[in-house]
Design an enzyme around this catalytic site. Structure first.
Site, PDB file in Angstrom:
ATOM      1  N   GLU A 172       0.823  -1.217   0.000  1.00  0.00           N
ATOM      2  CA  GLU A 172       0.000   0.000   0.000  1.00  0.00           C
ATOM      3  C   GLU A 172       0.857   1.268   0.000  1.00  0.00           C
ATOM      4  O   GLU A 172       0.766   2.107   0.897  1.00  0.00           O
ATOM      5  CB  GLU A 172      -0.945  -0.007   1.203  1.00  0.00           C
ATOM      6  CG  GLU A 172      -1.867  -1.212   1.195  1.00  0.00           C
ATOM      7  CD  GLU A 172      -2.991  -1.160   2.217  1.00  0.00           C
ATOM      8  OE1 GLU A 172      -4.039  -1.762   1.982  1.00  0.00           O
ATOM      9  OE2 GLU A 172      -2.823  -0.518   3.265  1.00  0.00           O
ATOM     10  N   GLU A 362      -5.461  -8.361  -1.239  1.00  0.00           N
ATOM     11  CA  GLU A 362      -6.129  -8.196   0.057  1.00  0.00           C
ATOM     12  C   GLU A 362      -7.589  -7.879  -0.192  1.00  0.00           C
ATOM     13  O   GLU A 362      -7.905  -7.008  -1.005  1.00  0.00           O
ATOM     14  CB  GLU A 362      -5.544  -7.028   0.866  1.00  0.00           C
ATOM     15  CG  GLU A 362      -4.234  -7.312   1.522  1.00  0.00           C
ATOM     16  CD  GLU A 362      -3.802  -6.191   2.475  1.00  0.00           C
ATOM     17  OE1 GLU A 362      -4.667  -5.581   3.124  1.00  0.00           O
ATOM     18  OE2 GLU A 362      -2.589  -5.936   2.541  1.00  0.00           O
TER      19      GLU A 362
HETATM   20  C1  BG6 Z   1      -4.425  -3.105   4.791  1.00  0.00           C
HETATM   21  C2  BG6 Z   1      -3.094  -3.552   5.304  1.00  0.00           C
HETATM   22  O1  BG6 Z   1      -4.429  -1.741   4.891  1.00  0.00           O
HETATM   23  O2  BG6 Z   1      -5.572  -3.467   5.451  1.00  0.00           O
HETATM   24  C3  BG6 Z   1      -3.143  -4.719   6.265  1.00  0.00           C
HETATM   25  O3  BG6 Z   1      -2.216  -3.861   4.246  1.00  0.00           O
HETATM   26  C4  BG6 Z   1      -4.345  -4.551   7.168  1.00  0.00           C
HETATM   27  O4  BG6 Z   1      -1.923  -4.760   6.951  1.00  0.00           O
HETATM   28  C5  BG6 Z   1      -5.600  -4.575   6.329  1.00  0.00           C
HETATM   29  O5  BG6 Z   1      -4.406  -5.495   8.186  1.00  0.00           O
HETATM   30  C6  BG6 Z   1      -6.882  -4.519   7.114  1.00  0.00           C
HETATM   31  O6  BG6 Z   1      -6.842  -3.468   8.006  1.00  0.00           O
HETATM   32  P1  BG6 Z   1      -7.138  -3.684   9.548  1.00  0.00           P
HETATM   33  O7  BG6 Z   1      -6.873  -2.385  10.188  1.00  0.00           O
HETATM   34  O8  BG6 Z   1      -8.555  -4.093   9.642  1.00  0.00           O
HETATM   35  O9  BG6 Z   1      -6.200  -4.749  10.005  1.00  0.00           O
END
Ligand code: BG6
Length: 469
Positions: A172, A362
């Protein structure tokens, strides 16, 4: 809907070292900024690692990775996305020689993946700037950091050249605009200037292109991608002012893929720099390095947002990028607006703009889970809400593929429960596998399969045919 995904589609899951490994000071590992941000990536920073910081122990993946990878293989993973902790390899970031024990740990992980025919997809840097570099050089603010990073990437490319084919440079990378601390910048967010941020961005973009160049030289058959947060920004109303506001906000993010995919600064950035008094120091040779473009574009997708020219009210929290509430969307328990169609939209817009393969690395739903006993006395979670979220998003990937978009794969975020990044909680769970650990740090760390575990297994087995419209 019965058409299958492409035969070689890379189904899998994703994690990041700092959120799952734990063992924060074992086998020579140095401290990273994650070890001193117990409340998550928005800070505050503590002087030393403190007990409340759940990341220090994570889910103890460091010791339990064999059990976990076996579970991933049971689901049929073709790919497993993980990150290397820079501080396991170079504990402070500026050492002459790497830490052999750190290198061995990832050797073992990659061997374990290959044992099950799982391809590792490695993020080189996932929010883990060595604390020493953050304190001494202010992270990516300093040009010196490029040299330290270069040494780190040369080391890992050389070491893992026969084990890892798929790489991502920075997780990111566009998050730096919203959260400079993630780039190791210790200047308080209210003191930092746009000039300082864009200078740090320049250093990271050069470092990313350099890593791409070095990776291609050392591992000729490698596929190296960039990684951005994708949050499509819709105008809140048809008012042309709103449309323009959304367009500009979108461009702030597209800037990062524009440079990494097209190999140069885009035409529109000159005006933005001028109007914001940004005067970048670009050294001789930087423009040449930037020409080393990525093989594919990867991104995280959780939500969309709206933009309005009129009001700053109604800001929603979100995955770093915030926006105005969209009246048509429901949201997660953490206020992230759920928008499966936005994923098809992102896939199409990226493909149209860049004509490069895409990889969703993701996606998922952070939710509170309840561990129960089923009729056979086995502990599990009936997470129909997660299944619905994933099902609805993956259907849109299929639609995008039907549209003609080239999609390499999909790795669901936090395929095993881990510590959340934004809030550093355990109770915000994404996994197919439940980990017995609570926000107060208690728990046995035992693993349990959720209902979604079997759902995902079937999805992979049928290559997407089991999806429900
Ligand atoms: C992304 C990141 O922003 O979102 C991850 O790359 C992160 O590291 C994921 O865990 C989800 O966000 P969160 O805050 O719910 O863990």
């Amino acid at each position: 809907m019965n058409k299958k995904f492409p035969e070689n589609f890379l189904w899998g899951g994703a994690v990041a070292a700092n959120q799952c490994e734990g063992a924060y000071d074992e086998d020579g590992k140095g401290l990273s900024i994650e070890d001193v941000t117990p409340k998550g990536i928005r800070g505050p920073i503590t002087k030393e690692p403190t007990k409340e910081n759940l990341k220090l122990k994570g889910i103890d993946f460091y010791h339990k990775y064999k059990e976990d990878i076996k579970l991933f293989s049971e689901m049929g993973f073709k790919v497993f996305r993980l990150s290397i902790a820079w501080t396991r390899i170079f504990p402070n970031g500026d050492e002459e020689n790497p830490n052999e024990l750190g290198l061995e740990f990832y050797d073992d992980i990659f061997d374990e993946c290959h044992k099950y025919g799982i391809e590792p997809l490695v993020t080189i840097s996932h929010y883990e700037m060595p604390l020493y570099l953050a304190k001494k050089y202010n992270g990516w603010s300093s040009r010196k950091t490029i040299d330290f990073f270069e040494k780190y990437v040369r080391t890992i490319f050389n070491r893992y050249k026969n084990k890892v084919k798929y790489w991502l440079t920075f997780n990111e990378i566009n998050s730096i605009i919203h959260m400079p601390l993630l780039a190791g910048i210790m200047t308080p967010a209210d003191k930092i200037t746009k000039s300082e941020i864009y200078q740090a961005i320049h250093h990271q973009l050069v470092a990313s292109a350099l890593a791409t160049k070095i990776g291609h030289e050392i591992i000729p058959n490698s596929k190296i991608g960039c990684m951005v947060i994708a949050v499509p920004i819709y105008p809140l109303t048809p008012d042309p002012e709103d449309v323009m506001t959304a367009f500009k906000a979108d461009r702030e993010n597209l800037f990062f893929t524009d440079v990494q995919v097209k190999g140069k600064y885009p035409f529109y950035i000159k005006r933005y720099f001028k109007e914001n008094n940004i005067d970048l120091k670009i050294e001789l040779g930087d423009e040449e390095i930037l020409k080393n473009t990525v093989d594919f574009i990867s991104f995280s997708y959780y939500m969309s947002a709206c933009a309005s020219s009129k009001s700053e009210e109604n800001k929603k929290s979100g995955n770093m990028i915030m926006g105005v509430k969209n009246p048509y969307l429901k949201e997660s328990e953490w206020g992230w607006q759920i928008d499966p169609k936005g994923l098809r939209y992102v896939l199409n817009t990226f493909y149209e703009r860049y004509d490069k393969p895409l990889f969703i690395v993701e996606n998922g739903l952070g939710a509170k889970d309840e561990l129960i006993e089923d009729e056979n006395g086995n502990k599990t979670v009936i997470d129909d809400y997660r299944i619905k979220y994933l099902n609805d998003h993956i259907i849109e990937i299929k639609e995008a593929i039907e549209d003609g978009v080239e999609v390499m794969g999909y790795t669901s975020w936090g395929c095993i429960d881990l510590v959340s990044a934004s809030t550093a909680e355990m109770s915000k769970r994404y996994g197919f596998i439940y980990v017995d650990r609570n926000d107060d740090g208690s728990g046995t760390l035992s693993r349990y399969k959720k209902k979604s575990f079997y759902w995902y297994k079937e999805l992979i087995e049928t290559n997407g045919e089991s999806l429900e419209k």
